[in-house]
Every structure is written in structure tokens, then in C-alpha cells.
Write a protein that holds these residues in place. Structure first.
Motif, PDB file in Angstrom:
ATOM      1  N   UNK A 170      33.745  39.607  29.928  1.00 28.97           N
ATOM      2  CA  UNK A 170      34.799  39.097  30.790  1.00 28.97           C
ATOM      3  C   UNK A 170      34.532  39.328  32.257  1.00 28.97           C
ATOM      4  N   UNK A 171      35.459  38.854  33.073  1.00 35.30           N
ATOM      5  CA  UNK A 171      35.326  38.927  34.531  1.00 35.30           C
ATOM      6  C   UNK A 171      36.324  39.918  35.110  1.00 35.30           C
ATOM      7  N   UNK A 172      35.879  40.675  36.085  1.00 33.96           N
ATOM      8  CA  UNK A 172      36.794  41.530  36.845  1.00 33.96           C
ATOM      9  C   UNK A 172      37.609  40.633  37.766  1.00 33.96           C
ATOM     10  N   UNK A 173      38.935  40.761  37.696  1.00 31.66           N
ATOM     11  CA  UNK A 173      39.812  39.903  38.493  1.00 31.66           C
ATOM     12  C   UNK A 173      39.731  40.211  39.979  1.00 31.66           C
ATOM     13  N   UNK A 174      38.976  41.236  40.361  1.00 25.47           N
ATOM     14  CA  UNK A 174      38.773  41.524  41.769  1.00 25.47           C
ATOM     15  C   UNK A 174      37.915  40.498  42.473  1.00 25.47           C
ATOM     16  N   UNK A 175      37.181  39.682  41.697  1.00 19.76           N
ATOM     17  CA  UNK A 175      36.355  38.605  42.257  1.00 19.76           C
ATOM     18  C   UNK A 175      35.892  37.733  41.102  1.00 19.76           C
ATOM     19  N   UNK A 176      36.657  36.707  40.789  1.00 18.87           N
ATOM     20  CA  UNK A 176      36.368  35.898  39.604  1.00 18.87           C
ATOM     21  C   UNK A 176      36.868  34.472  39.797  1.00 18.87           C
ATOM     22  N   UNK A 177      36.355  33.582  38.935  1.00 18.32           N
ATOM     23  CA  UNK A 177      36.826  32.198  38.910  1.00 18.32           C
ATOM     24  C   UNK A 177      37.261  31.864  37.486  1.00 18.32           C
TER      25      UNK A 177
END
Length: 239
Positions: A170-177
Motif C-alpha cells: 500500500x501507499x503512505x497517505x503522506x504522499x500518494x495518488x
């Protein structure tokens, strides 16, 4: 003109970028300047202010009139604040970035290219390095362990050891699309997560629904890690 469409129907930008802020006026200029300078220009920027008392709202309104400022009634948390902007926007993709992060000029373009190239990707993760030590990884996306805990992928490792794109949890919501179609399918951030782990929960739901995540090392941001809540602070540990 397509039959049945209105001649003056508004066209929405391809990407909506969302920044959540709470009493960190001193961070906003660097973050917003990096977003204004993006090579991908088909975008709009939202700042959701969680009832700041330090003049953050006035600073954004005065210096960045093109930014959509959403004033929350108080500190409603990270998940709910992002959801406010996501629901307000109508873009194909939604980019999230922390107020204590600064994106390289081609950050957004790299992330968009990844999702445009593979329709099965629901999200893309950035290469996050420490702001004052960019040779070291802060986060190269998220992993998930067999014991049921989120993993800060790559933290403390050499940045040049994470130069290969690959599929990850998954992606860290601190820098993601994120792809809007995916969010509409699986739901937005669970607002029961006031902050922290809301992105792990969303990534888990995405994986269960068959969506994939790609780590995009060319999408680089410099991050002042835990600048708002403090590393291992009482707030951080609690949530």
C-alpha cells in the motif's frame, strides 16, 4: 459536442491535491510552493484546515488565492479532513501530501503516469526521504506483516537502494495518488481512524477488492517526518 451534454459544462482537473493542516503555518509555504511548481499542471489544490489558531487560514487565503481552502469546524482528524476534500472534488485521481512534505517538480507527473499505464492499479506510493537527510528513506510505501502490523517500508535505509518500481502492499497517505474509481468502489478513509493507520486500513480494503499498488521511486518528496504530531509523542503512540 456530444448529444445530451451542456455546452458550458465544467471540466474538472485530472488531479485534486489535498493538504491537511493543523497549526503549522510555518510549513505551508514550502509545501504549497512545491505543488504550484509541479510539471503536471492539470490539477487543483485543496487545503483543509482543522481549525488552526496560528493564522494558517489567512496565510493560505492571502498568498495562494488559487487554492481551495476548506475550513473545518475544529481538529476533525486526518482521515475525515481528507474525505471532506475528496468529496468536494471531482477529479479522476486524488493526490495526498502532508503539510510537512515538499514534492520534487515531477512528483505528480510520475504518479499519474504509473496509474495511467495500468488500469488495475488503484494507488501509487511515493519515495519519501528525510527532508534534512535525503540520502535516507523515510518511507518507500507500506508493507504489512504476518503478525498484523503495518510496515514502514525502507525506513532508515539508503535511498539509492529503493530505485526500482515494484508492486507493494500500500501507499503512505503522506504522499500518494489514488484512483477515484477505486475510492468510490471500496469507500474513503475510515473516519474511526482519527490519524495514523487510516492508510493501512484503506490499502487493506483495496487489496481485498483486487486493486494493486505500485511504488514509484521517481515520485520523490522530502519529508519532515512527524513534524506535526511528534515522533513517539503521546498522541502518536495512542493512535
Amino acid at each position: 459536442m456530444t448529444p445530451g451534454t451542456k455546452q458550458n459544462e465544467k471540466r474538472h482537473p485530472v488531479v485534486a491535491i489535498v493538504v491537511v493542516n493543523w497549526n503549522r503555518r510555518e510549513l505551508l509555504a514550502q509545501c504549497l510552493e512545491s505543488l504550484v511548481a509541479q510539471t503536471w499542471t492539470d490539477r487543483e489544490i485543496f487545503v483543509v484546515d482543522n481549525g488552526s489558531q496560528d493564522g494558517s487560514e489567512a496565510f493560505v487565503a492571502e498568498n495562494y488565492p488559487e487554492v481551495h481552502l476548506i475550513r473545518a469546524e475544529g481538529n476533525i482528524g486526518f482521515a475525515r479532513a481528507n474525505n471532506l476534500a475528496i468529496r468536494r472534488s471531482r477529479s479522476k485521481f486524488v493526490a495526498l501530501i502532508n503539510n510537512d512534505a515538499a514534492a520534487e517538480p515531477n512528483w505528480l507527473q510520475q504518479l499519474v503516469a504509473a496509474l495511467e499505464a495500468d488500469r488495475w492499479l488503484g494507488m501509487a506510493a511515493s519515495k519519501m526521504v528525510y527532508h534534512d537527510n535525503p540520502e535516507v528513506i523515510d518511507r518507500a510505501g507500506d508493507g504489512y506483516s504476518l503478525v498484523g502490523a503495518g510496515v514502514l517500508r525502507g525506513r532508515g535505509g539508503r535511498a539509492d537502494a529503493y530505485n526500482q518500481p515494484r508492486e507493494i502492499f500500500g501507499a503512505c497517505a503522506g504522499a500518494a495518488l489514488y484512483r477515484r474509481d477505486m475510492l468510490e468502489d471500496i469507500g474513503l478513509f475510515d473516519e474511526a481512524f482519527f490519524l495514523i493507520y487510516e492508510d493501512v486500513d484503506l490499502s487493506f480494503r483495496a487489496q481485498l477488492a483486487g486493486y494493486r499498488c505500485r511504488y514509484v521511486p521517481g515520485a520523490k518528496v522530502r519529508h519532515k517526518a512527524s513534524h506535526t504530531i511528534g515522533r513517539d509523542s503521546r498522541t502518536s503512540v495512542f493512535y
